[in-house]
Design an enzyme around this catalytic site. Structure first.
Site, PDB file in Angstrom:
ATOM      1  N   GLU A  62       4.923 -23.672  56.020  1.00 58.54           N
ATOM      2  CA  GLU A  62       6.284 -24.228  56.442  1.00 58.54           C
ATOM      3  C   GLU A  62       6.858 -23.813  57.433  1.00 58.54           C
ATOM      4  O   GLU A  62       6.654 -22.662  57.934  1.00 58.54           O
ATOM      5  CB  GLU A  62       7.062 -23.341  55.083  1.00 58.54           C
ATOM      6  CG  GLU A  62       8.517 -23.804  55.096  1.00 58.54           C
ATOM      7  CD  GLU A  62       9.525 -22.666  55.547  1.00 58.54           C
ATOM      8  OE1 GLU A  62      10.747 -22.981  55.566  1.00 58.54           O
ATOM      9  OE2 GLU A  62       9.108 -21.600  56.154  1.00 58.54           O
ATOM     10  N   ASP A  80       5.013 -19.169  53.688  1.00 52.43           N
ATOM     11  CA  ASP A  80       6.620 -19.260  54.306  1.00 52.43           C
ATOM     12  C   ASP A  80       6.516 -18.685  55.767  1.00 52.43           C
ATOM     13  O   ASP A  80       6.134 -17.741  56.123  1.00 52.43           O
ATOM     14  CB  ASP A  80       7.356 -18.251  53.444  1.00 52.43           C
ATOM     15  CG  ASP A  80       8.706 -18.142  53.888  1.00 52.43           C
ATOM     16  OD1 ASP A  80       9.537 -19.280  53.763  1.00 52.43           O
ATOM     17  OD2 ASP A  80       9.116 -17.143  54.270  1.00 52.43           O
TER      18      ASP A  80
END
Ligand code: GLC
Length: 629
Positions: free
Chosen positions: A310, A268
């Protein structure tokens, strides 16, 4: 035969170590060699890798071997992803096996369960504020449940994807608590400043992520008299990746998750991991050294596992996450194709594919090494109108005006809009406004149902199916966002949940509606039924399309018709020309043009239909999608 009497299992480790060490140590040398603890760090990392390997369960070692034999497994056209919140989809992890039929039926081979490691209590950014990476959110179950869920998925040929937040921890994480208590070892895990001079200097060039409800990038804590780096929310403390201990800690966490049976790790917010004064502190070169080294560590211990990075950034900044230049083929296996997602919605609003054609042709290579995209129409986050002024100007549009138009259109304020979205993080200083809403609500289903307009409903459903056919053919793993397969509408219930009410992204994070799912199956003429059967058909046909393998090149075409987005996928066995009408009007492209582009038989592999013989035009109905061989 080996010269030394090494146990055969450790010999495998040794071979993989030899294979990947040049992707590991040179990166770490560059990052940390001048750090005083570097020698101890090297030893500790080596020990951690061997320990994780020895702990790797036999069935996962077997998976590693299988994947080493088929390294393109995730690029194959049969791959279909699905993303959902465990609680909103099925309840607890232990309830997941009971719902896997639904996924198998849709053709799913990859399941992203949204953040499930133990988050802080209260507001936790949808689980992205993790206080313990070694435990599962107790609301969802235990680590043993996660392991069982991963195995149940694997038994069905579904690879489980789990989030690992690399950029920050919750301020309640044990490291953060020790840092707050003054332990110097842990103070060095975060970025803390005694006064605001340095933070202010950084802020000169930083971009705010949540300007609305979490402005600024630093937070002052009176009890410790320190400014702490908090890019996202106040409770998310950025980690100090310049400290090699963070690399070591995160490597251990990564390998522990891999050993539980997680097959895809979603890293992330990777863009933010390295800070450099005078920059936006996004996508600095060191980020790529770290990610390549993490990839190498995983290839040594758990090569069956792949990495999804991401980074919701501009195309030029995103591609390096898939390994470019010196890192070619060595970094992420997957990255979100944010640009394509934005362009699909932009094309639908403006009824013009020109910008999408320009962006796809100018910024994206025709193929990638050891990597592919995660393609999607919607995810759990907002849509930010990532259209640069330069790209807009290249097709004769003014960037600022176009972005403002898209926001107005999708929040439903622009005259004639079909969309029912909501604004997110409106920044009056920059004029920026992002958008929330489910696929169905943004595509026009909600408005058409409210107005009882049957023709508008047909068009809305066609928009959804056209969008999915597009993301299924361009190359990469198409990700279906939970509920989109049955056209779930916006859910305003989040306003009643105190920990969610401030964050309109919850508008498009509804609970799975299993009654609607049952209706979709029972009645193919219902709205959810039409979407479900349409999607199943698209994904089913796609699985048989050798041309759609992620490694085969894409050629973006100019159909000479702004209503049509067109490209060809070229495989050694032949080509397929893909056409998408982004408007509600009939249009056409010349047949001889399609033949020059690679169409041979004149057969639409998506519908199964054959074009009428002879010259002339290929007629494209509203929101047509065609895969012409
Ligand atoms: C990622 C997540 C988003 C979250 C942010 C901070 O962008 O997708 O939901 O708010 O990281 O962790």
């Amino acid at each position: 035969m080996p010269q030394t009497a090494m146990p055969p299992e450790d010999e495998i480790f040794d071979l993989r170590y030899q294979r990947s060490q040049s992707d590991l140590w040179p990166m770490l040398d560059e990052l940390y060699a001048t750090h005083p603890g570097y020698d101890a760090f090297r030893k500790a990392l080596d020990a951690a890798l061997l320990k994780a390997w020895r702990a790797r369960p036999a069935d996962l070692r077997r998976l590693d071997l299988a994947r080493d034999l088929e390294p393109d497994w995730f690029q194959r056209p049969g791959m279909v992803g699905y993303a959902c919140y465990t609680d909103r989809f099925c309840g607890k992890l232990a309830d997941l096996p009971g719902r896997l039929d639904w996924l198998t039926d849709l053709g799913v081979t990859y399941l992203h369960l949204m953040p499930l490691l133990k988050p802080r209590p209260g507001a936790n950014d949808g689980g992205y504020s993790v206080m313990d990476y070694g435990r599962v959110d107790p609301r969802l179950g235990s680590m043993a449940d996660l392991e069982a869920a991963a195995r149940a998925c694997r038994d069905r040929g579904i690879s489980l994807c789990v989030d690992m937040v690399l950029n920050h921890t919750a301020k309640e994480h044990a490291w953060a608590r020790k840092a707050r208590a003054g332990d110097p070892r842990y103070r060095d895990y975060y970025l803390m400043f005694e006064d605001d001079a340095v933070p202010r200097a950084y802020e000169e060039t930083l971009v705010e992520v949540f300007p609305d409800d979490a402005p600024g990038s630093f937070t002052y804590y009176e009890d410790i008299d320190r400014w702490v780096w908090t890019t996202f929310n106040e409770h998310q403390w950025d980690l100090n990746w310049a400290n090699p201990q963070i690399f070591l800690e995160m490597t251990k966490i990564m390998l522990a998750l891999a050993n539980r049976g997680v097959e895809v790790l979603r890293f992330d917010a990777v863009a933010f991991m390295w800070k450099r004064m005078g920059t936006r502190c996004q996508s600095e070169p060191e980020v790529h050294l770290i990610l390549r080294a993490l990839r190498a560590a995983c290839r040594i211990v758990a090569p069956g596992v792949i990495h999804l990075e991401e980074a919701i950034v501009s195309p030029g900044e995103m591609l390096p996450y898939l390994g470019r230049g010196r890192h070619d083929g060595k970094e992420g296996n997957l990255a979100y194709h944010n640009s394509l997602m934005v362009q699909v919605w932009a094309a639908l609003a403006s009824r013009d594919a020109g910008l999408m054609t320009h962006v796809m042709r100018t910024h994206f290579p025709d193929r990638l090494t050891n990597a592919t995209y995660a393609t999607y129409l919607r995810c759990h986050d907002d849509i930010g109108w990532a259209v640069t002024d330069e790209d807009a100007a290249a097709v004769g549009v003014q960037g600022f005006g176009h972005r403002a138009f898209l926001s107005e259109f999708y929040r439903g304020a622009f005259p004639g809009s079909f969309s029912r979205g909501a604004p997110f993080q409106h920044n009056p200083d920059t004029g920026d406004m992002r958008i929330c809403g489910t696929t169905a609500s943004l595509a026009g289903v909600e408005q058409a149902l409210d107005e009882g307009d049957a023709r508008a409903l047909d068009l809305a459903i066609d928009r959804i199916l056209m969008g999915h056919a597009l993301i299924a053919s361009v190359g990469g793993i198409p990700l279906i966002y939970m509920g989109d397969e049955i056209a779930l509408l916006n859910d305003h219930g989040y306003l009643d949940v105190p920990a969610h009410a401030h964050d309109s992204r919850w508008l498009h994070r509804p609970k799975m509606d299993w009654d609607r799912a049952a209706l979709a199956r029972a009645d193919p003429d219902s709205v959810p039924g039409r979407v479900l059967s349409g999607l199943r058909e698209i994904l089913g046909r796609r699985a048989e399309m050798a041309e759609f393998h992620g490694a085969h090149p894409i050629e973006i075409l100019d159909a000479g018709n702004p209503s049509v987005f067109a490209f060809a996928r070229h495989a050694p066995t032949g080509s397929v020309v893909c056409l998408y009408n982004v408007t509600e009007d009939w249009t056409s492209v010349p047949r001889d043009w399609a033949e020059r582009a690679g169409m041979s038989q004149g057969v639409d592999a998506l519908s199964g239909g054959t074009l009428a013989p002879g010259a002339g035009d290929i007629a494209l109905p509203p929101y047509a999608r065609a895969w012409l061989r």
